[in-house]
Design a protein around this motif. Structure first.
Motif, PDB file in Angstrom:
ATOM      1  N   ASN A 201     -16.216 -16.845 -14.979  1.00 57.86           N
ATOM      2  CA  ASN A 201     -15.490 -17.318 -13.497  1.00 57.86           C
ATOM      3  C   ASN A 201     -15.863 -16.040 -13.223  1.00 57.86           C
ATOM      4  O   ASN A 201     -16.525 -14.890 -13.318  1.00 57.86           O
ATOM      5  CB  ASN A 201     -14.351 -17.855 -14.183  1.00 57.86           C
ATOM      6  CG  ASN A 201     -14.117 -16.276 -15.209  1.00 57.86           C
ATOM      7  OD1 ASN A 201     -13.569 -15.710 -14.433  1.00 57.86           O
ATOM      8  ND2 ASN A 201     -13.775 -16.802 -16.437  1.00 57.86           N
ATOM      9  N   TYR A 202     -15.539 -15.556 -11.549  1.00 59.78           N
ATOM     10  CA  TYR A 202     -15.705 -14.572 -11.136  1.00 59.78           C
ATOM     11  C   TYR A 202     -14.872 -13.479 -11.888  1.00 59.78           C
ATOM     12  O   TYR A 202     -15.353 -12.233 -11.472  1.00 59.78           O
ATOM     13  CB  TYR A 202     -14.453 -14.538  -9.789  1.00 59.78           C
ATOM     14  CG  TYR A 202     -13.139 -14.384  -9.351  1.00 59.78           C
ATOM     15  CD1 TYR A 202     -12.658 -13.345  -9.910  1.00 59.78           C
ATOM     16  CD2 TYR A 202     -12.617 -14.896 -10.423  1.00 59.78           C
ATOM     17  CE1 TYR A 202     -11.063 -13.332  -8.491  1.00 59.78           C
ATOM     18  CE2 TYR A 202     -10.740 -14.261 -10.358  1.00 59.78           C
ATOM     19  CZ  TYR A 202     -10.551 -13.660  -9.682  1.00 59.78           C
ATOM     20  OH  TYR A 202      -9.113 -12.995 -10.434  1.00 59.78           O
TER      21      TYR A 202
ATOM     22  N   THR B 164      -8.411 -19.607  -7.901  1.00 62.08           N
ATOM     23  CA  THR B 164      -9.895 -18.394  -7.875  1.00 62.08           C
ATOM     24  C   THR B 164      -8.871 -17.312  -7.269  1.00 62.08           C
ATOM     25  O   THR B 164      -9.545 -16.065  -7.351  1.00 62.08           O
ATOM     26  CB  THR B 164     -11.552 -19.133  -8.014  1.00 62.08           C
ATOM     27  OG1 THR B 164     -11.226 -19.550  -8.678  1.00 62.08           O
ATOM     28  CG2 THR B 164     -12.045 -17.778  -8.055  1.00 62.08           C
TER      29      THR B 164
ATOM     30  N   TYR C 134     -16.697 -16.377  -6.004  1.00 63.24           N
ATOM     31  CA  TYR C 134     -15.987 -15.537  -6.293  1.00 63.24           C
ATOM     32  C   TYR C 134     -14.797 -15.482  -6.077  1.00 63.24           C
ATOM     33  O   TYR C 134     -14.050 -14.747  -6.597  1.00 63.24           O
ATOM     34  CB  TYR C 134     -16.496 -14.077  -6.485  1.00 63.24           C
ATOM     35  CG  TYR C 134     -18.310 -13.601  -6.939  1.00 63.24           C
ATOM     36  CD1 TYR C 134     -18.399 -13.856  -8.268  1.00 63.24           C
ATOM     37  CD2 TYR C 134     -18.895 -14.327  -6.580  1.00 63.24           C
ATOM     38  CE1 TYR C 134     -19.785 -14.234  -8.998  1.00 63.24           C
ATOM     39  CE2 TYR C 134     -20.487 -15.030  -6.937  1.00 63.24           C
ATOM     40  CZ  TYR C 134     -20.551 -14.638  -8.548  1.00 63.24           C
ATOM     41  OH  TYR C 134     -21.651 -14.202  -8.939  1.00 63.24           O
TER      42      TYR C 134
END
Length: 647
Positions: A129-130, A272, A299
């Motif tokens: 993930n970011y 996110t 992101y």
């Protein structure tokens, strides 16, 4: 050569003949095995001979061969805007053959004299993930490949097709007999102006659903500007998520097109964006909550993007993204989604509470823009900057209203709901200008670009619904004039602006105009592959136009409205499986441009409201009591039953 994309099975097929031998390549990007498979066959034994290798446009990619006749290509994402890439990747290539020889030398996989062969390609990155790029791309790529190799190709294809068809077959559109079934697709597109090939329109609609099923699944990235079909290393606008229309347009079809589970990546992206958005609100504005501007990426970047004043300072991305949470609930009834996403929605609302300024009893957005338009000041100069354009007020009214409804449904935070109600009451109302048009700005300015493709001030008509025929007829008429003025100045010739206009025609219940502009989409904005590739390749045109086709057949923002804008050339047809708010599945049948039958499979128990003339309602051969309403009629339904409605 013969090339085919099978919309029934998500397979690409190429057939050709050389020296009397007929060859076929059949390609699937397996939904179930997470690898690309290419099966090569011929009508004579021993005819399959080829070399295969992997390449990459990224810098510093290394190719080598491993035991087991496997080619690997490993690397790291290249420099971008002066920053070194951190996404590490690996691709793995191998094959399984029947007959003949297979070898792997210097990064080249060779098959010679086989009866048939299947190529396998797996690709993986270290991206989790970011905040987390610690995955092991080598182990992932190995795992995908080894698990896929367990199944024979026939079994893998069967699993792939079954997974795909559980989504695709939920909806079908039949616009009559296929008069041109022996004509290739490129010629059908080329000839469409003359043929008005209705079957091609139905194919185009289903192609849009294919794009969503292929490009957006649970736990995947959302569809970006080009989707997974981007072939450029540096694509237009970085192939990111433009959230002043484009990302949202990609997913309108996921609701009416009965693909709601495939909409969930949009909600994942909003999650996110939550922490980056809180940082942007605090550091840039000194405000609570979260904010996002007109563009984000994988992101979740929420800071302003680019240096284009007609889009860069826009702060309404959160409200529009937040409306996708509410619409998702309306179509699915999924309260778990509301509980999960409410903290994000609350932070979006808190930012606007701080951002809005009160002047003369009104709450205003300032500075603001109306994407991506400009207007003339009295001295002749032009600017995009303004105070409280129509779109801001429309978005905030609908977003705050959705938050209040979510608080009621979840029985939480009702006190803050009173704050939101008070804010709604102070937002400027929509206004009608000197030409009878819905005003885009707080004052009746002259547009610098009267043919602007963004019709931002018509948000409340579609995809919003606060301007509608039931509650705001005068504003609806003004919105129609606004759209006509844009078209008179050349707006919406192709791509996503044209798609948005088709959706607006549907809400205006204008089947003649919808017919005209659906035809324009097929003639002026569609390539031989049916992809939207006019001025620049983007898939939002495909998906937005397909959503518009569905909206012409079924609307549900005021109750179930059957064939509200049936295109005038579609005299006879049927559509099965469209999804309405409430989770109701609807089948429609019509002849001579009039409804002959509608079938409803309710998504929940309770009252179903229908717009229009009263119809007879039958369940298990017995008449169901109907009650007249202001806009039509209603009846009580059970989720376990099916109801047929007829004139």
């Amino acid at each position: 050569y013969y090339r085919e994309l099978s919309l029934d099975s998500a397979r690409a097929i190429v057939r050709y003949e050389v020296d009397g031998v007929q060859y076929q390549r059949e390609t699937i990007t397996s939904f179930t095995d997470q690898v690309v498979m290419v099966r090569l066959t011929a009508n004579r034994p021993g005819q399959i001979t080829f070399n295969a290798q992997l390449t990459s446009p990224h810098q510093d990619a290394m190719i080598n061969s491993e035991e087991g006749n496997c080619v690997t290509l490993s690397g790291v994402s290249s420099l971008h805007e002066g920053l070194k890439g951190k996404v590490e990747f690996q691709g793995r290539l191998t094959a399984r053959n029947q007959g003949g020889k297979i070898a792997c030398t210097d990064g080249v996989l060779s098959v010679e004299g086989a009866d048939e062969a299947t190529i396998y390609v797996s690709i993986a990155t270290n991206f989790n993930n970011y905040l987390d790029i610690t995955g092991n791309q080598t182990e992932r790529a190995k795992s995908y490949l080894s698990e896929a190799l367990v199944h024979p190709f026939a079994e893998a294809k069967k699993n792939h097709v079954e997974f795909y068809r559980q989504y695709l077959t939920r909806v079908s559109l039949d616009l009559g007999e296929d008069q041109y079934k022996n004509v290739t697709t490129d010629k059908r597109v080329e000839n469409f102006k003359d043929t008005h090939d209705a079957h091609l329109v139905a194919t185009y609609f289903q192609f849009g659903r294919y794009l969503i099923v292929s490009g957006s699944r649970q736990d995947s990235a959302p569809l970006n500007l080009q989707g997974i079909w981007n072939a450029e290393f540096m694509p237009m606008w970085d192939s990111k998520y433009t959230i002043n229309i484009n990302l949202q347009m990609n997913y309108w079809l996921s609701w009416t097109g009965n693909l709601t589970r495939l909409h969930e990546p949009v909600l994942d992206l909003l999650e996110t964006m939550h922490e980056p958005g809180k940082k942007t609100a605090e550091v840039m504005y000194g405000m609570r909550g979260m904010v996002c501007h007109h563009n984000t990426d994988y992101y979740g970047d929420c800071a302003p993007q680019d240096v284009y004043m007609a889009s860069t300072p826009w702060v309404m991305g959160g409200a529009w993204m937040g409306m996708h949470v509410w619409e998702h609930y309306l179509y699915t009834g999924d309260k778990d989604i509301l509980e999960r996403m409410y903290p994000v929605l609350k932070d979006i609302a808190l930012f606007y509470e701080d951002f809005l300024i009160e002047v003369d009893g009104q709450l205003l957005t300032c500075p603001a823009i109306s994407p991506e338009n400009r207007y003339y000041l009295p001295d002749g100069t032009d600017t995009p900057l303004c105070v409280s354009p129509a779109m801001d007020n429309q978005l905030l009214r609908e977003f705050f209203g959705a938050c209040i409804e979510i608080q009621r449904i979840l029985e939480i935070d009702r006190e803050y709901g009173e704050t939101l109600k008070a804010m709604i009451a102070k937002l400027p109302k929509d206004q009608i200008g000197s030409e009878g048009q819905l005003m885009e700005w707080k004052q009746d300015y002259k547009e610098q670009c009267p043919g602007m493709g963004h019709v931002s001030h018509l948000y409340a008509v579609y995809p919003g619904c606060s301007i509608n025929w039931k509650d705001t007829k005068e504003l609806m008429e003004a919105a129609k004039i606004s759209l006509k003025r844009r078209r008179d100045h050349g707006a919406g010739q192709n791509g996503w602006p044209l798609a948005w206009q088709i959706c607006l025609d549907a809400r205006f219940k204008d089947g003649r105009s919808a017919d005209q502009y659906i035809r324009r989409m097929l003639t002026d904005s569609t390539s031989s592959s049916l992809l939207n590739a006019g001025y620049v390749f983007q898939i939002d045109g495909n998906l937005g136009a397909a959503a518009g086709i569905a909206e012409c057949l079924l609307q549900s923002h005021l109750g179930l409205d059957f064939l509200p804008a049936l295109p005038v050339s579609w005299k006879k047809g049927s559509c099965r499986g469209l999804l309405a708010r409430g989770g109701h599945e609807v089948d429609l049948y019509w002849e001579n441009s009039s409804l002959t039958s509608a079938v409803i499979r309710p998504g929940s128990d309770g009252i179903i409201n229908v717009v229009g003339k009263e119809l007879s309602v039958i369940c298990k051969g017995k008449a169901v009591k109907v009650t007249g309403t202001e806009t039509g009629f209603s009846f009580e339904a059970s989720v376990t039953e099916e109801y047929e409605l007829k004139p």
